[in-house]
Design an enzyme around this catalytic site. Structure first.
Site, PDB file in Angstrom:
ATOM      1  N   LYS A   1       0.824  -1.216   0.000  1.00  0.00           N
ATOM      2  CA  LYS A   1       0.000   0.000   0.000  1.00  0.00           C
ATOM      3  C   LYS A   1       0.861   1.272   0.000  1.00  0.00           C
ATOM      4  O   LYS A   1       0.406   2.318  -0.441  1.00  0.00           O
ATOM      5  CB  LYS A   1      -0.945   0.025   1.210  1.00  0.00           C
ATOM      6  CG  LYS A   1      -1.976  -1.095   1.254  1.00  0.00           C
ATOM      7  CD  LYS A   1      -3.042  -0.955   0.182  1.00  0.00           C
ATOM      8  CE  LYS A   1      -4.154  -1.979   0.313  1.00  0.00           C
ATOM      9  NZ  LYS A   1      -3.717  -3.364  -0.003  1.00  0.00           N
TER      10      LYS A   1
HETATM   11  C1  LIG Z   1      -4.162  -4.385  -0.778  1.00  0.00           C
HETATM   12  C2  LIG Z   1      -3.374  -5.635  -0.899  1.00  0.00           C
HETATM   13  C3  LIG Z   1      -3.606  -6.583  -1.921  1.00  0.00           C
HETATM   14  C4  LIG Z   1      -4.702  -6.419  -2.938  1.00  0.00           C
HETATM   15  O1  LIG Z   1      -4.465  -5.379  -3.837  1.00  0.00           O
HETATM   16  P1  LIG Z   1      -5.681  -4.789  -4.715  1.00  0.00           P
HETATM   17  O2  LIG Z   1      -5.111  -3.619  -5.401  1.00  0.00           O
HETATM   18  O3  LIG Z   1      -6.733  -4.419  -3.702  1.00  0.00           O
HETATM   19  O4  LIG Z   1      -6.128  -5.868  -5.619  1.00  0.00           O
HETATM   20  C5  LIG Z   1      -2.813  -7.716  -1.964  1.00  0.00           C
HETATM   21  N1  LIG Z   1      -1.853  -7.930  -1.038  1.00  0.00           N
HETATM   22  C6  LIG Z   1      -1.604  -7.066  -0.043  1.00  0.00           C
HETATM   23  C7  LIG Z   1      -0.553  -7.393   0.964  1.00  0.00           C
HETATM   24  C8  LIG Z   1      -2.348  -5.883   0.060  1.00  0.00           C
HETATM   25  O5  LIG Z   1      -2.094  -5.032   1.067  1.00  0.00           O
END
Ligand SMILES: *Cc1c(COP(=O)(O)O)cnc(C)c1O
Length: 515
Positions: A118
């Site tokens: 993120k």
């Molecule tokens: C948010 C997240 C995802 C999913 O990503 P999206 O963009 O919502 O598909 C996968 N793995 C981790 C560790 C995340 O924090």
């Protein structure tokens, strides 16, 4: 530098005229609930893409952003990117790529300040956001400051705090379920630095926190009071903001140029990309990278036991009417409504907003929609898909560690497992979305032969998250732990307060904090 004139339109065609880039960032969502997309998808030539590898990451990002419609000059963008991608990352390559097995390239998206993927979006969005407020103030369209309200199940809250920390014209307040996040996640948030941040444990579960925060956004009277008494406007900066998607497009284009420079790909050779998917943001960014001109073969959409996207890609039917959310070792993918899919459907239907409106309305009223044959074929032309069970994901972590000495986190393990099952015909880039040390309990389980979800030995449960990671590190011959996680036990806990996980609780906390 000439300003580019085109702007951002919405997937449901509710807006009469396009928004500028800075308006799109501040608004986040279009009126009518649609998502914002650029009026025009830029194109880069293969030569332009390949020559990116000669530049440092921030300059690659600036080059790509400048190809999009923005009302910022190339100079301004270049300066912003130098702020976003600097020593806040613990690797100067920003998104290093490791060839873990021949033809399987893992792109590590977790070198940011909170060791979570993120960060890739949330280090950038706040910088855009502050800039956008300044621009809109100059244009006379905005006079308030913004309070970002976030409900988090763990990871997003910390990444948002770290991104908005001390950014001009903004404050940020985060609510997490008290007692419902891991020791590491709690300490990451409770020790947060910055003069414009506040964190509270909501007395309830994540749903209670989220419902209360949503209710606060929708409380017209409360919002009027904030404007009147504090000159403050609420904002969510959530994952459907275009300012979060844009930085994610960069690393896919950058990865292609890097793999060519490293000799792992021939110029023009197709690369498959596998992404562990939740809200469909990260994989959609890979689709945009392809649309811009990156030679991408298949996009592989990897799900955990919440396999709604796998079923959708196979059948053309998105159905959550009888589906219950399953809690898995990859919690950031425990999602039933993948919001960014709306953008993908808009693009694959040739931007047919009436179809999108119909499907999204079916989803909200019937909890189900079905796309036409043509759209389903388009999805299948672009995407392979698959899912991993909890047991498969954890077994994958152990197997890859034993075979290759590389430690995956449970989210990346889902992607790896799906790649193995799909048996790709060409080189594949696997998006790694978290460092293993953020999910130490399940990594410990699998390395020590304990099943997913099974009780841990009491001597392990007594350890802090940091101590558990040290134990895993010892067991794996000294695997390194990112500094931001390793030092958590030694930092002062600034935020240990709680509040009712209700609208009144959230509004009370906001009003008290603003004074
Ligand atoms: C948010 C997240 C995802 C999913 O990503 P999206 O963009 O919502 O598909 C996968 N793995 C981790 C560790 C995340 O924090």
């Amino acid at each position: 530098m000439a300003e580019k004139t085109n702007g951002y339109i919405d997937t449901r065609a509710a807006m009469e005229s396009p928004l500028s880039f800075t308006q799109a960032i501040i608004k986040g969502l279009a009126p009518g609930g649609g998502l914002l997309v650029p009026e025009r998808i830029p194109k880069l030539s293969l030569d332009e893409i390949i020559s990116l590898s000669e530049l440092p990451y921030h300059a690659r990002a600036a080059r790509i952003f400048s190809a999009f419609e923005t009302n910022l000059s190339d100079d301004e963008i270049a300066k912003l990117m130098e702020i976003v991608y600097a020593d806040n990352f613990d690797d100067e390559r920003i998104t290093p790529i490791v060839e873990v097995e021949p033809g399987k390239h893992v792109m590590e998206l977790w070198h940011g300040p909170t060791s979570a993927f993120k960060d890739m979006a949330l280090q950038c969005l706040p910088v855009f956001f502050s800039k956008a407020i300044e621009v809109e103030r100059e244009n006379g369209n905005c006079s308030e400051d913004f309070l970002i309200l976030v409900a988090t199940s763990g990871d997003t809250g910390k990444a948002a705090l770290e991104g908005f920390k001390d950014r001009a014209h903004t404050k940020i307040m985060v609510f997490y379920p008290h007692g419902g996040v891991s020791d590491i996640q709690f300490k990451q948030m409770a020790t947060q630095a910055g003069g414009n941040v506040f964190v509270l444990g909501g007395l309830g579960d994540f749903d209670d926190c989220q419902t209360s925060v949503k209710g606060t956004f929708n409380d017209v009277e409360f919002n009027e009071r904030l404007a009147r008494e504090h000159n403050v406007k609420l904002s969510s900066a959530n994952s459907i903001n275009w300012g979060r998607l844009l930085p994610q497009i960069v690393y896919y284009i950058s990865a292609y140029s890097q793999l060519v420079a490293d000799g792992a790909l021939k110029a023009g050779e197709l690369l498959d990309i596998c992404v562990p998917t939740g809200n469909f943001g990260n994989i959609l960014a890979a689709w945009y990278a392809k649309a811009i001109g990156t030679p991408v073969g298949k996009l592989i959409c990897a799900s955990n036991e919440n396999r709604v996207l796998t079923d959708f890609i196979q059948s053309g039917i998105y159905d959550i009417s009888e589906r219950e959310l399953i809690l898995t070792p990859s919690p950031s993918m425990d999602i039933l409504v993948s919001s960014n899919l709306e953008r993908q459907l808009f693009e694959l239907t040739g931007r047919d907003s009436s179809k999108v409106r119909q499907w999204m309305s079916d989803l909200s009223t019937k909890k189900r929609f079905e796309v036409d044959d043509e759209t389903r074929s388009k999805m299948q032309e672009n995407y392979l898909c698959g899912y991993a069970t909890n047991a498969e994901a954890l077994t994958t972590i152990r197997e890859v560690y034993e075979r290759d000495g590389y430690l995956l986190d449970p989210h990346t393990a889902v992607a790896w497992n799906v790649v193995e099952k799909a048996g790709p015909e060409r080189p594949v880039l696997i998006a790694s979305t978290a460092h293993w040390a953020k999910f130490g309990y399940d990594v410990y389980r699998t390395l020590n032969g304990i099943e997913a979800g099974a009780e841990l030995p009491s001597e392990v449960l007594e350890l802090t998250g940091v101590q558990l990671n040290e134990l895993i590190s010892e067991q794996t011959g000294g695997k390194s732990i990112p500094a931001n996680l390793a030092m958590l036990d030694s930092l002062e806990l600034r935020f240990t307060g709680t509040c009712e996980a209700s609208i009144a609780g959230v509004e009370g906390a906001v009003a008290t904090w603003l004074g």
